[in-house]
Write a protein that holds these residues in place. Structure first.
Motif, PDB file in Angstrom:
ATOM      1  N   GLN A 268       9.311   6.766   5.929  1.00 47.04           N
ATOM      2  CA  GLN A 268       9.605   8.075   6.504  1.00 47.04           C
ATOM      3  C   GLN A 268       9.952   7.955   7.993  1.00 47.04           C
ATOM      4  O   GLN A 268      10.929   8.539   8.469  1.00 47.04           O
ATOM      5  CB  GLN A 268       8.395   8.998   6.320  1.00 47.04           C
ATOM      6  CG  GLN A 268       8.626  10.431   6.781  1.00 47.04           C
ATOM      7  CD  GLN A 268       9.573  11.169   5.842  1.00 47.04           C
ATOM      8  OE1 GLN A 268       9.252  11.344   4.656  1.00 47.04           O
ATOM      9  NE2 GLN A 268      10.726  11.586   6.332  1.00 47.04           N
ATOM     10  N   MET A 269       9.116   7.155   8.690  1.00 44.19           N
ATOM     11  CA  MET A 269       9.347   6.989  10.128  1.00 44.19           C
ATOM     12  C   MET A 269      10.732   6.392  10.385  1.00 44.19           C
ATOM     13  O   MET A 269      11.450   6.820  11.281  1.00 44.19           O
ATOM     14  CB  MET A 269       8.269   6.074  10.752  1.00 44.19           C
ATOM     15  CG  MET A 269       6.917   6.737  10.899  1.00 44.19           C
ATOM     16  SD  MET A 269       5.773   5.808  11.981  1.00 44.19           S
ATOM     17  CE  MET A 269       5.635   4.263  11.137  1.00 44.19           C
TER      18      MET A 269
ATOM     19  N   GLY B 255      -2.585  -5.889   9.060  1.00 45.06           N
ATOM     20  CA  GLY B 255      -3.883  -5.318   9.427  1.00 45.06           C
ATOM     21  C   GLY B 255      -4.772  -6.378  10.047  1.00 45.06           C
ATOM     22  O   GLY B 255      -5.825  -6.084  10.591  1.00 45.06           O
ATOM     23  N   TYR B 256      -4.344  -7.664   9.936  1.00 46.27           N
ATOM     24  CA  TYR B 256      -5.118  -8.730  10.578  1.00 46.27           C
ATOM     25  C   TYR B 256      -4.711  -8.843  12.034  1.00 46.27           C
ATOM     26  O   TYR B 256      -3.738  -8.236  12.468  1.00 46.27           O
ATOM     27  CB  TYR B 256      -4.887 -10.060   9.862  1.00 46.27           C
ATOM     28  CG  TYR B 256      -5.520 -10.080   8.506  1.00 46.27           C
ATOM     29  CD1 TYR B 256      -6.888 -10.286   8.364  1.00 46.27           C
ATOM     30  CD2 TYR B 256      -4.763  -9.857   7.366  1.00 46.27           C
ATOM     31  CE1 TYR B 256      -7.481 -10.287   7.124  1.00 46.27           C
ATOM     32  CE2 TYR B 256      -5.345  -9.853   6.114  1.00 46.27           C
ATOM     33  CZ  TYR B 256      -6.703 -10.063   5.989  1.00 46.27           C
ATOM     34  OH  TYR B 256      -7.290 -10.054   4.772  1.00 46.27           O
TER      35      TYR B 256
ATOM     36  N   GLU C  75       0.869  -1.178   0.000  1.00 42.06           N
ATOM     37  CA  GLU C  75       0.000   0.000   0.000  1.00 42.06           C
ATOM     38  C   GLU C  75       0.909   1.232   0.000  1.00 42.06           C
ATOM     39  O   GLU C  75       1.608   1.495   0.988  1.00 42.06           O
ATOM     40  CB  GLU C  75      -0.895  -0.051   1.245  1.00 42.06           C
ATOM     41  CG  GLU C  75      -1.727   1.167   1.486  1.00 42.06           C
ATOM     42  CD  GLU C  75      -2.654   1.481   0.327  1.00 42.06           C
ATOM     43  OE1 GLU C  75      -2.537   2.597  -0.231  1.00 42.06           O
ATOM     44  OE2 GLU C  75      -3.469   0.612  -0.046  1.00 42.06           O
TER      45      GLU C  75
ATOM     46  N   SER D 178       0.513  -4.460  14.680  1.00 45.56           N
ATOM     47  CA  SER D 178      -0.790  -4.367  14.046  1.00 45.56           C
ATOM     48  C   SER D 178      -0.974  -2.950  13.522  1.00 45.56           C
ATOM     49  O   SER D 178      -0.688  -1.980  14.207  1.00 45.56           O
ATOM     50  CB  SER D 178      -1.849  -4.714  15.099  1.00 45.56           C
ATOM     51  OG  SER D 178      -3.119  -4.635  14.552  1.00 45.56           O
ATOM     52  N   LYS D 179      -1.438  -2.852  12.271  1.00 48.79           N
ATOM     53  CA  LYS D 179      -1.658  -1.528  11.680  1.00 48.79           C
ATOM     54  C   LYS D 179      -2.817  -0.833  12.380  1.00 48.79           C
ATOM     55  O   LYS D 179      -3.767  -1.507  12.755  1.00 48.79           O
ATOM     56  CB  LYS D 179      -1.989  -1.671  10.200  1.00 48.79           C
ATOM     57  CG  LYS D 179      -0.813  -2.103   9.348  1.00 48.79           C
ATOM     58  CD  LYS D 179      -1.286  -2.249   7.916  1.00 48.79           C
ATOM     59  CE  LYS D 179      -0.198  -2.918   7.082  1.00 48.79           C
ATOM     60  NZ  LYS D 179      -0.656  -3.185   5.714  1.00 48.79           N
ATOM     61  N   PRO D 180      -2.889   0.453  12.546  1.00 49.72           N
ATOM     62  CA  PRO D 180      -1.788   1.379  12.258  1.00 49.72           C
ATOM     63  C   PRO D 180      -0.770   1.352  13.396  1.00 49.72           C
ATOM     64  O   PRO D 180      -1.132   1.250  14.540  1.00 49.72           O
ATOM     65  CB  PRO D 180      -2.506   2.717  12.213  1.00 49.72           C
ATOM     66  CG  PRO D 180      -3.678   2.555  13.122  1.00 49.72           C
ATOM     67  CD  PRO D 180      -4.077   1.120  13.046  1.00 49.72           C
ATOM     68  N   TYR D 181       0.513   1.439  13.039  1.00 47.72           N
ATOM     69  CA  TYR D 181       1.553   1.341  14.051  1.00 47.72           C
ATOM     70  C   TYR D 181       2.370   2.627  14.047  1.00 47.72           C
ATOM     71  O   TYR D 181       2.306   3.422  13.113  1.00 47.72           O
ATOM     72  CB  TYR D 181       2.468   0.155  13.765  1.00 47.72           C
ATOM     73  CG  TYR D 181       2.753  -0.026  12.301  1.00 47.72           C
ATOM     74  CD1 TYR D 181       3.585   0.838  11.616  1.00 47.72           C
ATOM     75  CD2 TYR D 181       2.138  -1.066  11.600  1.00 47.72           C
ATOM     76  CE1 TYR D 181       3.817   0.669  10.268  1.00 47.72           C
ATOM     77  CE2 TYR D 181       2.364  -1.236  10.255  1.00 47.72           C
ATOM     78  CZ  TYR D 181       3.212  -0.360   9.581  1.00 47.72           C
ATOM     79  OH  TYR D 181       3.434  -0.514   8.251  1.00 47.72           O
ATOM     80  N   ASP D 182       3.134   2.845  15.117  1.00 49.27           N
ATOM     81  CA  ASP D 182       4.045   3.985  15.092  1.00 49.27           C
ATOM     82  C   ASP D 182       5.468   3.493  15.282  1.00 49.27           C
ATOM     83  O   ASP D 182       5.708   2.307  15.481  1.00 49.27           O
ATOM     84  CB  ASP D 182       3.630   5.067  16.109  1.00 49.27           C
ATOM     85  CG  ASP D 182       3.700   4.558  17.531  1.00 49.27           C
ATOM     86  OD1 ASP D 182       4.420   3.566  17.769  1.00 49.27           O
ATOM     87  OD2 ASP D 182       3.041   5.144  18.398  1.00 49.27           O
TER      88      ASP D 182
ATOM     89  N   ILE E  40       0.817   4.527   0.336  1.00 54.83           N
ATOM     90  CA  ILE E  40       0.808   5.578   1.359  1.00 54.83           C
ATOM     91  C   ILE E  40       1.360   5.054   2.680  1.00 54.83           C
ATOM     92  O   ILE E  40       2.128   5.726   3.371  1.00 54.83           O
ATOM     93  CB  ILE E  40      -0.610   6.160   1.534  1.00 54.83           C
ATOM     94  CG1 ILE E  40      -1.012   6.871   0.235  1.00 54.83           C
ATOM     95  CG2 ILE E  40      -0.668   7.131   2.703  1.00 54.83           C
ATOM     96  CD1 ILE E  40      -2.466   7.236   0.158  1.00 54.83           C
ATOM     97  N   ILE E  41       0.969   3.790   3.008  1.00 54.86           N
ATOM     98  CA  ILE E  41       1.499   3.187   4.238  1.00 54.86           C
ATOM     99  C   ILE E  41       3.005   2.974   4.099  1.00 54.86           C
ATOM    100  O   ILE E  41       3.773   3.205   5.041  1.00 54.86           O
ATOM    101  CB  ILE E  41       0.781   1.864   4.559  1.00 54.86           C
ATOM    102  CG1 ILE E  41      -0.713   2.117   4.771  1.00 54.86           C
ATOM    103  CG2 ILE E  41       1.393   1.188   5.788  1.00 54.86           C
ATOM    104  CD1 ILE E  41      -1.544   0.876   4.968  1.00 54.86           C
TER     105      ILE E  41
ATOM    106  N   ASP F  29      13.480   8.889   9.526  1.00 53.81           N
ATOM    107  CA  ASP F  29      13.561   9.898  10.589  1.00 53.81           C
ATOM    108  C   ASP F  29      14.341   9.353  11.782  1.00 53.81           C
ATOM    109  O   ASP F  29      14.990  10.103  12.513  1.00 53.81           O
ATOM    110  CB  ASP F  29      12.160  10.325  11.050  1.00 53.81           C
ATOM    111  CG  ASP F  29      11.472  11.203  10.011  1.00 53.81           C
ATOM    112  OD1 ASP F  29      12.132  11.569   9.013  1.00 53.81           O
ATOM    113  OD2 ASP F  29      10.278  11.508  10.191  1.00 53.81           O
TER     114      ASP F  29
ATOM    115  N   MET G 240       5.106   4.749   2.326  1.00 54.25           N
ATOM    116  CA  MET G 240       5.767   6.046   2.495  1.00 54.25           C
ATOM    117  C   MET G 240       5.871   6.410   3.964  1.00 54.25           C
ATOM    118  O   MET G 240       6.882   6.944   4.431  1.00 54.25           O
ATOM    119  CB  MET G 240       4.996   7.142   1.737  1.00 54.25           C
ATOM    120  CG  MET G 240       5.215   7.094   0.229  1.00 54.25           C
ATOM    121  SD  MET G 240       3.941   8.011  -0.654  1.00 54.25           S
ATOM    122  CE  MET G 240       4.537   9.673  -0.454  1.00 54.25           C
ATOM    123  N   LEU G 241       4.772   6.118   4.717  1.00 52.43           N
ATOM    124  CA  LEU G 241       4.746   6.446   6.147  1.00 52.43           C
ATOM    125  C   LEU G 241       5.830   5.669   6.904  1.00 52.43           C
ATOM    126  O   LEU G 241       6.628   6.262   7.633  1.00 52.43           O
ATOM    127  CB  LEU G 241       3.360   6.118   6.729  1.00 52.43           C
ATOM    128  CG  LEU G 241       3.224   6.213   8.248  1.00 52.43           C
ATOM    129  CD1 LEU G 241       3.293   7.662   8.709  1.00 52.43           C
ATOM    130  CD2 LEU G 241       1.916   5.584   8.719  1.00 52.43           C
TER     131      LEU G 241
END
Lengths: 482, 124
Positions: B26-27, B86-87, B17, B103-107, B19-20, B30, B22-23
């Motif tokens: 990026q994380m 995501g499951y 996916e 598990s999505k969403p994660y940080d 966008i995910i 960083d 890229m996120l």
């Protein structure tokens, strides 16, 4: 051997010479053989009877009791393979001069089998009881006849009732079988049971013989246990792999069933009554629903992750976006945490303490050590859980920025109670901060404060108050539990 | 847990996916990581020899296939692996049940914690 002993050549001659009358019918009720006594009592010549149908040789009205009794008895012998008796039958026969003579008889019908065991002939032993009957009639004016008839009628009724019961069991929607003895031999299996096992031969066979595939699946062991212990066994949605009718493929079925031991008069288990339902469709539907819920959760989680990604890309593109992104991202995480919790509970309910704990952990991080939760725990409905998680997040965020969690000495105490006095249980949660910097009423109210003040408006008594007390912020939330 | 574990580490990311992807890239960047992102199993597979990752973050479901075979290969090369899905957690086959999963969403802190777990399991 005694001198002069004469060996007896033929047993046939014995019955042929008997003073008792005997006749043999084939399965069409044609007269196949008769002895002299029978010819005598019926006032006929042997030769004119052989090969003739019984009801042609001795005609009666097919609507009469005489016909019904005799024909019924003969059919029962053919159908059941067992002996049948007629205690008393009124069956008139023709005199040689063509007039009719009223006669009463008592008869026994015995099955005669061929080498393969099939009933091919019926032996009738008949006794002319007309004289006896006439004497009795004289004596008690047909009292005996009426009694005998009453006995026959009641046994007819019992037969009919039994037949009705058999029909009911046969057509019952659930499967029913009776397996007798320590080897579990089929005595009965209704249509639903036979359908379940692919219409195979069951009666007279043991479970292991008729359904060898269930041995390794442990079902014979379970039957053994029920037979030994006398304790019933109840199975819920038990998976069983059964061969199909052709025997060339196996199919998984799910069954709700009971093995109920049947004890005899001696108190010992003689048989096991098997009864149950095929719940395969229900089990498959549940499985389908589980997959759908799982897929939905997956989509929602993925969408939240995409929203996070979009936020990162969007906020970073604008000046001062970094701080806004952080706030947004944390709110999204609080929402996601509540969602995860509900996913794990299949969207049925979440525990209050767990909702509070996860929201605090997501927001306060290591400062969760400065928070205590006590009081009554409870299940929360999904909407209440999500709304409460968001409120706790906002309270914790404020506490970290301005309140008790902004300093090392500060602490937050969360007290819960459930009020069950009304028709709907109400949650009361008090958030109290202590040891933080002096509290000042904020000059303007941000989103967080507004959200907190709205509370969880899911009940007419639902309420939220936010107090900027000098010792620390106090927030009281009242909301319906579900 | 510390995001410092990513500093100068080569992290292979598999996520279909965009966008995910890229996120997470990026994380990780960083946090100081060198990231090689892939959207297909084939391209991630091909990158193993070329990129020589120190760590890997794999989405489980990639275009209706799973990344289990790729995870097994990385594990053979003793590259610590975590799954992102995501499951529900705990939905993996037995052979992969021990692999840390976020598990999505994660940080980034969740990814860091899972990778630390994977690293310590790998060196055990």
């Amino acid at each position: 051997m005694s001198p002069g002993f004469e060996p007896f050549a033929s047993a046939d001659s014995l019955i042929a010479a008997s003073p008792n009358s005997y006749v043999v019918f084939d399965s069409q009720f044609n007269i196949a053989w008769l002895n002299d006594a029978y010819a005598r009592v019926t006032m006929r010549e042997k030769a004119e009877l052989i090969g003739r149908n019984l009801f042609e040789a001795f005609p009666v009205d097919p609507q009469s009791d005489s016909y019904r009794q005799l024909s019924g008895s003969l059919h029962r012998v053919l159908d059941s393979g067992e002996r049948d008796e007629i205690a008393l039958i009124h069956y008139p026969i023709e005199n040689p001069d063509g007039t009719m003579q009223s006669r009463y008889w008592s008869a026994t019908h015995s099955p005669l089998r061929d080498a393969s065991g099939t009933v091919v002939h019926i032996l009738q032993h008949t006794v002319d009881v007309t004289e006896l009957q006439e004497l009795r009639t004289l004596r008690d004016n047909a009292g005996l006849v009426s009694r005998a008839r009453a006995v026959e009628r009641s046994s007819d009724e019992m037969r009919e009732q039994l037949a009705r019961m058999r029909t009911m069991v046969e057509q019952a929607p659930g499967f029913v079988a009776i397996v007798a003895g320590e080897h579990h031999r089929f005595e009965l299996a209704n249509a639903a049971y036979r359908r379940l096992v692919g219409e195979r031969e069951l009666l007279g066979k043991t479970v292991a013989e008729a359904m060898p595939e269930v041995i390794d699946q442990g079902f014979v062991d379970v039957l053994d246990g029920v037979f030994r212990s006398g304790e019933p066994f109840v199975g819920k949605a038990v998976q069983v792999r059964l061969n199909n009718e052709a025997g060339d493929a196996e199919e998984d079925r799910y069954l709700d069933f009971i093995y109920q031991p049947i004890t005899g008069p001696d108190g010992k288990v003689g048989a096991i009554f098997v009864q149950g339902y095929d719940v395969t469709d229900e089990v498959r539907a549940d499985e389908q629903q589980r997959i759908l819920i799982n897929e939905l959760n997956h989509r929602v989680k993925n969408t939240l992750a995409i929203v996070k990604g979009l936020a990162m890309q969007s906020f970073r593109a604008v000046a001062e976006g970094e701080r806004a992104y952080k706030v947004f991202n944390q709110r999204l995480d609080a929402l996601a945490a509540a969602h995860s919790l509900l996913t794990e509970r299949k969207w049925e309910a979440a525990r209050l303490f767990e909702v509070v704990g996860r929201a605090l952990r997501a927001t306060a991080g290591a400062r969760i050590d400065h928070c205590t939760v006590h009081g009554e725990d409870s299940e929360l409905g999904p909407q209440t859980a999500v709304a409460l998680a968001m409120l706790i997040h906002e309270l914790a965020t404020n506490a970290i920025k301005y309140g008790a969690l902004s300093v090392e000495a500060g602490a937050v105490e969360i007290a819960t109670s459930i009020d069950r006095s009304g028709s709907e249980a109400l949650l009361r949660l008090v958030w109290q901060e202590q040891g933080g910097p002096p509290v000042a009423v904020p000059a303007h109210t941000g989103f967080g404060t507004k959200l907190i003040r709205r509370g969880i408006a899911n009940h007419r008594s639902a309420d939220a108050t936010l107090e900027f007390a000098a010792g620390g912020v106090i927030c009281t939330i009242v909301a319906a539990v579900r | 847990m510390s995001e410092a574990i990513f500093n100068q580490r080569r992290v292979l990311v598999l996520e279909d996916e965009p966008i995910i992807a890229m996120l997470v890239e990026q994380m990780l960047e960083d946090a100081g990581a060198l990231v090689d992102g892939h959207a297909t199993l084939a391209s991630a597979e091909a990158a193993i020899d070329r990129f020589r990752p120190d760590l890997a973050v794999l989405d489980v479901n990639i275009h209706n296939e799973t990344s289990y075979a790729l995870a097994a290969r990385l594990a053979d090369l003793r590259v610590p692996v975590i799954f992102a899905t995501g499951y529900g957690i705990g939905a993996h086959p037995e052979a992969f049940a021990q692999i840390p999963t976020v598990s999505k969403p994660y940080d980034i802190s969740e990814i860091a914690a899972a990778l630390e777990q994977a690293i310590s399991a790998n060196s055990a």
